[in-house]
Design an enzyme around this catalytic site. Structure first.
Site, mmCIF file in Angstrom:
data_model
loop_
_atom_site.group_PDB
_atom_site.id
_atom_site.type_symbol
_atom_site.label_atom_id
_atom_site.label_comp_id
_atom_site.label_asym_id
_atom_site.label_seq_id
_atom_site.Cartn_x
_atom_site.Cartn_y
_atom_site.Cartn_z
ATOM 1 C CE LYS A 99 -3.883 1.860 2.743
ATOM 2 N NZ LYS A 99 -4.837 1.803 3.960
ATOM 3 C CB SER B 209 -8.195 3.759 2.667
ATOM 4 O OG SER B 209 -7.328 3.183 3.809
ATOM 5 C CB SER C 288 -8.183 0.947 5.831
ATOM 6 O OG SER C 288 -8.811 2.173 5.747
HETATM 7 N N1 GLN Z 1 -13.365 4.929 7.171
HETATM 8 C C1 GLN Z 1 -12.055 4.976 7.848
HETATM 9 C C2 GLN Z 1 -11.381 6.477 7.925
HETATM 10 O O1 GLN Z 1 -11.821 7.009 7.015
HETATM 11 C C3 GLN Z 1 -10.962 4.163 7.814
HETATM 12 C C4 GLN Z 1 -9.660 4.461 8.178
HETATM 13 C C5 GLN Z 1 -8.520 3.330 7.889
HETATM 14 O O2 GLN Z 1 -8.693 2.208 8.438
HETATM 15 N N2 GLN Z 1 -7.564 3.683 7.298
HETATM 16 O O3 GLN Z 1 -11.035 7.008 8.733
#
Ligand code: GLN
Length: 496
Positions: A75, A162, A186
């Site tokens: 990532k 994400s 994420s």
């Molecule tokens: N939906 C969460 C956010 O936007 C996801 C964050 C994550 O796990 N990186 O903060």
């Protein structure tokens, strides 16, 4: 001749070990496939063919490296020296870090080849991999419905986020495993939408050194794979204490690879009733019930449990996340690295900072910085930040209570529905999406617990449905045993 990629890491390691393919041949095949699948927009950077053979790990490995020649994607929020690390943001568009994250270095030392960096929502804030400077990533599932010409689409299903680029890379067979990061879901959210395994390990069991922070108290690196065994081997390779990360902890170095049949007999599996929340699709609820009764038939003790503070997790997160974001993002000011505004007439350091941050961050990131700074104002600190920390404790206590007297693991849904289409997804803003999408994943981050997303079956419309196992801290090996049993029974067919 171009080697085709085997189905999983276990097979790949066997092929390289017996000399059926050369050490860099699988990585070359992977890079070839990534280029062919450019329309998915899963990668932000692809390693040049000539550089694949240069990634020598430790010079004298004690035994044959466990991941020799295995192509792995990373990532784009993990630093890898010599590779751009952008976090999907204009702010870091041209940033090439001078050092490599510990978990990436451990993969390389085990013989893996890093074939590129994957797309993500800017700085990890999102659930769709739609908010990236590189544009949205497309889910491979259901894509044929929307294909108009070879490169243009009228719509597609979101891959989740994400870590959507990593999930798509693994689901579409562009590589054999990937690193992601999980702060509120994420890894598990995209793993669920893309039909792959996604492990969010125990907080502290993996080093965060070189992972660009979002929420330090919840961020964990984790892995995405096509089988439970692959997930376990990747976890085993990268886990453990790191002197560069003071929040990492010493954990047993024993392997977590499950036995061939997995183990469920006499394991107590709790079904938390609060996870059957408003808006959850009936198909997901019935899949949850089906798998629970499969486990029961196999000798598990399945029981309903209650985690009464679950519903406060999202609102608590919506305070804690911006507070930590506001402090983490303060480093991006255009002075030492990252984007710097060249707008004319900036006549003070202050105005340089402001313009740089306005240009470099998207509106989601800017919104969270503003919210965080508001919650942290002296007059608001107790009312919001301290209050949220207290609720976080109650959420953690809920889990501790069930581990103490009722069950060994929890089985829950991961997402409320299958992957929405892009056009459906963007009807809600980032904040509203997070509040819905993270409902089942976020509590495990609050409490620092390990959780695994497991692909189960396809919905009536042909999209993956997944379930989640959550366990006490450091119970990864037990989670893999139960997941292995589920994998054998449900026999999920991958897309590619
Ligand atoms: N939906 C969460 C956010 O936007 C996801 C964050 C994550 O796990 N990186 O903060």
């Amino acid at each position: 001749m171009m080697a085709t990629l085997p189905h999983n890491i276990k097979e790949a390691v066997r092929l390289v070990a017996n000399g059926a393919v050369g050490k860099t041949q699988l990585a070359e095949a992977s890079v070839f496939r990534i280029r062919e699948a450019g329309h998915l927009n899963a990668f932000t950077f692809v390693t040049a063919k000539k550089d694949l053979s240069k990634q020598n790990g430790s010079k004298t490995p004690p035994t044959r490296p466990r991941l020799e020649g295995v192509p792995i994607a990373v990532k784009d929020n993990f630093c890898v020296s010599q590779m751009p690390t952008t976090c999907g943001s204009k702010m870091l568009y041209s940033f090439v870090p001078p050092y490599t994250a510990t978990v990436v270095q451990k993969l390389v030392d085990a013989g893996a080849i890093i074939i590129g960096k994957t797309n993500m929502d800017e700085f990890g804030m999102g659930n769709g991999t739609v908010d990236s400077i590189f544009g949205p990533t497309k889910n491979i599932w259901g894509l044929e419905k929307y294909r108009c010409s070879s490169l243009s689409f009228d719509d597609w299903h979101v891959p989740g986020g994400s870590s959507g680029g990593s999930a798509v890379a693994v689901a579409s067979g562009l590589c054999l495993g990937a690193l992601g990061s999980d702060t509120g879901g994420s890894i598990r959210n995209p793993a669920s939408y893309c039909g792959v395994y996604g492990l969010k390990p125990t907080y502290g069991s993996l080093s965060r050194y070189g992972l660009i922070p979002l929420v330090n108290s919840m961020d964990v690196p984790g892995v995405l794979s096509r089988t439970v065994d692959d997930c376990a081997v990747l976890y085993d390779v990268i886990k453990g204490l790191d002197s560069s990360d003071s929040t990492s902890v010493q954990i047993p170095t024993t392997d977590s690879i499950p036995s061939e049949d997995g183990i469920v007999k006499n394991i107590r599996i709790g079904l938390p009733k609060e996870y059957a929340c408003d808006g959850m699709s009936p198909e997901i609820i019935s899949c949850w019930r089906e798998v629970a009764s499969l486990l029961e038939k196999d000798g598990a003790n399945v029981l309903e449990v209650s985690l009464p503070h679950t519903k406060y997790s999202i609102v608590c997160y919506s305070v804690l996340n911006p507070c930590e974001v506001a402090s983490n993002m303060a480093r991006y000011d255009g002075v030492r690295y990252g984007h710097r505004s060249h707008k004319k007439g900036l006549d003070s350091t202050e105005s340089l900072y402001a313009q740089t941050r306005h240009e470099g961050f998207n509106s989601v990131v800017r919104g969270r910085i503003l919210a965080g700074n508001y919650f942290l104002l002296k007059r608001n600190y107790d009312k919001y930040f301290i209050q949220a920390l207290k609720i976080r404790r109650l959420i953690t206590n809920d889990f501790n209570n069930v581990w103490k007297s009722e069950c060994d693991l929890l089985l829950t849904p991961v997402t409320l529905t299958t992957a929405p289409t892009y056009s459906e997804f963007i009807q809600w803003d980032n904040r509203k999406q997070s509040s819905v999408q993270d409902f089942c994943t976020q509590p495990a981050n609050m409490a620092g617990l390990p959780a695994l997303s497991i692909p189960i079956k396809l919905s009536m419309s042909g999209l993956p449905i997944s379930l989640q196992l959550i366990g006490p801290r450091f119970s990864e090996a037990r989670i893999f045993q139960v997941a292995k049993r589920i994998e054998n029974v449900v026999n999920f067919k991958h897309c590619k």
